[in-house]
Each structure stands twice: as structure tokens, then as C-alpha cells.
Design an enzyme around this catalytic site. Structure first.
Site, short mmCIF file in Angstrom:
data_model
loop_
_atom_site.label_atom_id
_atom_site.label_comp_id
_atom_site.label_asym_id
_atom_site.label_seq_id
_atom_site.Cartn_x
_atom_site.Cartn_y
_atom_site.Cartn_z
N LYS A 108 0.86 -1.18 0.00
CA LYS A 108 0.00 0.00 0.00
C LYS A 108 0.89 1.22 0.00
CE LYS A 108 -4.49 0.82 0.27
NZ LYS A 108 -5.59 -0.05 -0.20
P1 NAD Z 1 -12.71 7.82 -2.87
O1 NAD Z 1 -11.69 8.84 -2.56
O2 NAD Z 1 -13.11 7.60 -4.29
O3 NAD Z 1 -14.05 8.13 -2.04
C1 NAD Z 1 -14.05 8.29 -0.65
C2 NAD Z 1 -15.44 8.72 -0.22
O4 NAD Z 1 -15.49 8.76 1.21
C3 NAD Z 1 -15.83 10.12 -0.70
O5 NAD Z 1 -17.21 10.15 -1.01
C4 NAD Z 1 -15.56 10.99 0.53
O6 NAD Z 1 -16.35 12.17 0.55
C5 NAD Z 1 -15.96 10.03 1.63
N1 NAD Z 1 -15.37 10.36 2.93
C6 NAD Z 1 -14.08 10.66 3.20
N2 NAD Z 1 -13.94 10.93 4.50
C7 NAD Z 1 -15.16 10.80 5.06
C8 NAD Z 1 -15.67 10.96 6.37
N3 NAD Z 1 -14.88 11.36 7.37
N4 NAD Z 1 -16.98 10.72 6.59
C9 NAD Z 1 -17.79 10.36 5.56
N5 NAD Z 1 -17.38 10.18 4.31
C10 NAD Z 1 -16.08 10.42 4.05
O7 NAD Z 1 -12.19 6.46 -2.20
P2 NAD Z 1 -12.55 4.97 -2.60
O8 NAD Z 1 -11.56 4.50 -3.60
O9 NAD Z 1 -13.99 4.84 -2.88
O10 NAD Z 1 -12.18 4.21 -1.24
C11 NAD Z 1 -13.09 4.17 -0.15
C12 NAD Z 1 -12.69 3.03 0.78
O11 NAD Z 1 -12.71 1.79 0.05
C13 NAD Z 1 -11.29 3.14 1.38
O12 NAD Z 1 -11.32 2.52 2.65
C14 NAD Z 1 -10.46 2.29 0.44
O13 NAD Z 1 -9.28 1.81 1.06
C15 NAD Z 1 -11.44 1.17 0.16
N6 NAD Z 1 -11.18 0.41 -1.06
C16 NAD Z 1 -11.06 1.03 -2.28
C17 NAD Z 1 -10.85 0.25 -3.41
C18 NAD Z 1 -10.81 0.86 -4.79
O14 NAD Z 1 -10.73 0.09 -5.77
N7 NAD Z 1 -10.87 2.17 -4.96
C19 NAD Z 1 -10.71 -1.14 -3.31
C20 NAD Z 1 -10.85 -1.75 -2.06
C21 NAD Z 1 -11.08 -0.97 -0.94
#
Ligand code: NAD
Length: 418
Positions: A108
Site C-alpha cells: 500500500k
Molecule cells: P474515494 O476517494 O473515491 O471516495 C471516498 C469517499 O469517502 C468520498 O465520497 C468521501 O467524501 C468520503 N469520505 C471521506 N472521508 C469521510 C468521512 N470522514 N466521513 C464520511 N465520508 C467520508 O475512495 P474509494 O476509492 O472509494 O475508497 C473508499 C474506501 O474503500 C477506502 O477505505 C479504500 O481503502 C477502500 N477500497 C477502495 C478500493 C478501490 O478500488 N478504490 C478497493 C478496495 C477498498
């Protein structure tokens, strides 16, 4: 090394590891060897900002293990990124890839920055500088980054371009989650959210929930928005949506497409019509059939675990539930947990497909991608449930133990070098 990792998210990943290692009765030597990261890289990243001043950011890449193949894991841009958090996320990637039988180690990366407050030019400079610092450590055979919170397809394109410029030829397989026109896979962008929706529906079928189940999604970025739209397409009613700007709740249903369009123009949920406006804390405890945390770590805690009113907790985010909250949820037989390393594994699985397609320069249709994804998710879901049932342990401990066992076994088989 331990003192460098002092961080609540690392403490959480560490406690989860210890619990699963106890179930497996892992010998102490193998436990230590499996638990700690292989390599941690921290770098300073001076970037000229649009106002002419130079700001120096801090970035990290942690390669938790490379025993089964190249490191695999996203790069996160967020203000609170710390080495310990990145190491915890790398550790979870290790167990996730092993659980899904993908030929990858776990890694990561992250940079402490606020991407929402930076221009595209600043983000490009930061990304290229970060890539430059990581050149000796990443590559299609060593470590393959992908998007995570605060990064996206464009970020991956900049990494791919910087790496390729140094190599002297295009190297698409150095990253996954890149745009389709430079070698990305059809379906990758939507894969994590669609995988979450697929597994949430499998759980809903098992529990015989009604077909128009009500769903709350916290986080409306890559994972949350595609999970919500896929759930809506499968016939669910999205009753709650939250993001960093606040949360919406309407028991009659909210159209996720309308929310996406609203966010494109307003960049915030404030003022969205036809829904009650709540805080994110309030959102999580509203009644629903399926709750999907898809934002950040440690949002389900000992404070709110007893108050959750969902039947299924489908973890789209990494590490949304603390071990203290798990202790409470484990006492409640009314909440069915689909743990993060299983629930959000659709993303890394399609990243694997993207990597394979790139190495072969032979690309698949979107239906081939999803057919293969669901054919991997379905049996893994069944294996986790069986492992948990046979040993009378929670789903999370089962999923972690299965991943940890595979990594530990591989280390034992490969032996020690030199
Ligand atoms: P992203 O940046 O696209 O979206 C994050 C979202 O969370 C946004 O809508 C943001 O406004 C919201 N957010 C941030 N802080 C917040 C808070 N304090 N309270 C409420 N909402 C909040 O990120 P993503 O890629 O969708 O990732 C989200 C989660 O999923 C993370 O934990 C990431 O590690 C996990 N994840 C992502 C992927 C991927 O393919 N992108 C894969 C597996 C896991």
C-alpha cells in the site's frame, strides 16, 4: 520497526492478526515472520505549488510481503496518511490477495496531502515526483500500485507515464486501475463497488431478505457510488448516502444517479433536495437491511456497534470496524458481517485481471471480466462461511485466518534466504 508503526489503524490490524494467528495456532517464529512488513519506504516530495512556493509532502510505500508475487495495493492521498496506517492497509492487502488466491503479495502507498484542495497540475507534479522516488521499488514484477482514496484513473496514468519514460517504452502493467485507452481493463473502475453489491445480495438471499432491501452507503466515491448504483440496479432501495460533506436519509429511496449528478455540479451533498440531512454518525445507525461503509477506517466503534440497525454489514471500506466493535457485533446474531478483505476484494481481483491482460496484451470484454469475477467471489464467500461455521468463529476471523494461513504456508515452504 515496531515503534515506527505506532498508529491506531496499525494497532487494529495487528490485533486482528493476533486473533487469527491464535485460531491457526501459528508457531511464534512463523507468526513474527508473517506479521511484520518486509519493506517500508518513506520519501520527501518537494512540489512547486500554483502560488510559486515549494511545499514538501511526505509519501510512503509499504511492501508487507512479496512471497507470492509482486506487491499489490492502492495509493491513498489524504491529509491524515501516516506510515502506520499505510502498513496496516498493506497487511490487509496481503490477507485479501491470499484469500482470493491471487499471485500477489500485499502493499500500500500514500501521501499526506489534501487532494480536494490541490489543482490538477499540483497533483500531477506530486504524483510524478512520488513515482520517481519509488522507481527502484515498483514494476510489473515487483510492486503494482492501484487507486485508493483520493486517487483515480488519472493518477495511475501519470504513474504509468513517469515509469514508462524511465524505462524507454510503455509499461502499462506497472499499475492497475488505469484508463482503458492506455491498457486498463473494462470494468475495473466499477469492480470494487459491484463486487460489494454482488456479495451483499448473496448474503441477502441467504438471509431471505425481501428483494427490495433498503441500503445505506457511507462514502460516495469510487467504491460507494458504484456499490449504490449496482444495488439500485439489482432492485434495492438506497435510503441513505453519506460523504465527507454530510449525509442524506429518505426511507422512500434516493436515486444514486441523481446524487452523482448533484455532486458533479455542487461538489457537496449540502442542499440536496428530497432527503433529510444528517451527520455521518447519525446515518450509520438509521434502520436499513444492508449497511455499506465505503469511506474510511474505524467508523463502526464500541460507541455505535450496539446501535446499528442493519441485518447485513457489507464492508466496502478497508478496516471500517474496530476490534472493540467486533466484540459487540460478535455477541449480536442479528448482524451478518461480510468482512472487508472479502467484501471489497472485487477491486483487486479485477486489478489482477488487468495485470494479466496487460502482460499478454490480450484484452477481455466486460462480460468476461464480470463472469470471471463472480466465479471467484462466489466460492470464496462460501469457503469463508464454511470455515467460520466449522470453527465457530466470526466471519472476519475466518477470512483473515484463511489469508494468513496461505501466506504463512508459502513462507514456510520457500524457506529462509540465505
Ligand atoms: P474515494 O476517494 O473515491 O471516495 C471516498 C469517499 O469517502 C468520498 O465520497 C468521501 O467524501 C468520503 N469520505 C471521506 N472521508 C469521510 C468521512 N470522514 N466521513 C464520511 N465520508 C467520508 O475512495 P474509494 O476509492 O472509494 O475508497 C473508499 C474506501 O474503500 C477506502 O477505505 C479504500 O481503502 C477502500 N477500497 C477502495 C478500493 C478501490 O478500488 N478504490 C478497493 C478496495 C477498498
Amino acid at each position: 520497526m515496531k515503534h515506527l508503526l505506532e498508529n491506531p489503524v496499525f494497532a487494529m490490524a495487528s490485533r486482528q492478526f493476533d486473533l487469527a494467528a491464535d485460531v491457526l495456532e501459528l508457531p511464534q517464529e512463523l507468526r513474527e515472520r508473517t506479521k511484520w512488513p518486509k519493506r517500508m519506504i518513506s520519501v520527501s516530495l518537494p512540489v512547486r505549488m500554483d502560488n510559486g512556493q515549494v511545499h514538501t509532502f511526505t509519501g510512503h510505500r509499504v511492501q508487507h510481503h512479496l512471497t507470492l508475487g509482486p506487491g499489490k495495493g492502492g495509493i491513498r492521498y489524504a491529509p491524515d496518511v501516516e506510515l502506520g496506517e499505510v502498513a496496516a492497509l498493506a497487511m490487509w492487502m496481503s490477507w485479501k490477495c491470499a484469500l482470493m488466491d491471487l499471485p500477489f503479495g500485499g502493499a500500500k502507498g500514500g501521501v499526506a496531502c489534501n487532494p480536494a484542495a490541490m489543482s490538477a497540475r499540483e497533483l500531477e507534479s506530486l504524483t510524478r515526483r512520488f513515482t520517481d522516488e519509488l522507481l527502484p521499488f515498483i514494476g510489473p514484477k515487483t510492486d503494482v500500485p492501484a487507486p485508493d482514496m483520493g486517487t483515480n484513473e488519472q493518477t495511475m496514468a501519470w504513474i504509468m507515464d513517469t515509469y514508462s519514460a524511465h524505462e524507454g517504452h510503455a509499461v502499462p502493467s506497472v499499475v492497475t486501475g488505469k484508463p482503458v485507452n492506455i491498457g486498463g481493463s473494462l470494468g475495473r473502475k466499477e469492480a470494487t463497488g459491484r463486487g460489494v453489491a454482488f456479495l451483499a445480495n448473496r448474503a441477502a438471499e441467504l438471509l431471505q431478505l425481501r428483494s427490495d432491501s433498503s441500503v445505506i452507503v457511507q462514502g460516495f466515491g469510487n467504491v460507494g457510488s458504484y456499490a449504490a448504483t449496482a444495488m439500485a440496479r439489482f432492485g434495492s432501495r438506497i435510503v441513505g448516502i453519506g460523504d465527507i460533506s454530510g449525509a442524506l436519509y429518505n426511507p422512500n429511496g434516493i436515486d444514486p444517479i441523481q446524487v452523482s449528478q448533484y455532486l458533479q455540479t455542487h461538489r457537496s451533498l449540502v442542499g440536496f433536495p428530497d432527503a433529510e440531512h444528517l451527520s455521518n454518525e447519525e446515518l450509520l445507525v438509521q434502520p436499513c437491511d444492508i449497511l455499506i461503509p465505503a469511506a474510511k477506517e474505524r467508523v463502526i466503534t464500541s460507541e455505535n456497534a450496539a446501535k446499528l440497525q442493519c441485518r447485513i454489514l457489507a464492508e466496502g471500506a478497508n478496516g471500517p470496524t474496530t476490534p472493540d466493535a467486533d466484540d459487540i457485533l460478535n455477541q449480536r446474531d442479528d448482524v451478518f458481517v461480510i468482512p472487508d478483505i472479502l467484501c471489497n476484494s472485487g477491486g483487486v481481483t479485477v486489478s489482477y485481471f488487468e495485470w494479466v491482460q496487460g502482460l499478454q496484451s490480450f484484452f477481455w470484454s466486460e462480460s468476461e471480466v464480470y463472469d470471471r469475477l463472480y466465479r471467484l467471489l462466489e466460492p470464496t464467500f462460501a469457503r469463508v462461511l464454511k470455515f467460520a461455521k466449522d470453527r465457530r468463529i466470526p466471519h472476519r476471523t475466518a477470512a483473515l485466518a484463511m489469508g494468513i494461513q496461505k501466506v504463512a504456508d508459502t513462507k514456510r515452504t520457500r524457506g529462509l534466504f540465505p
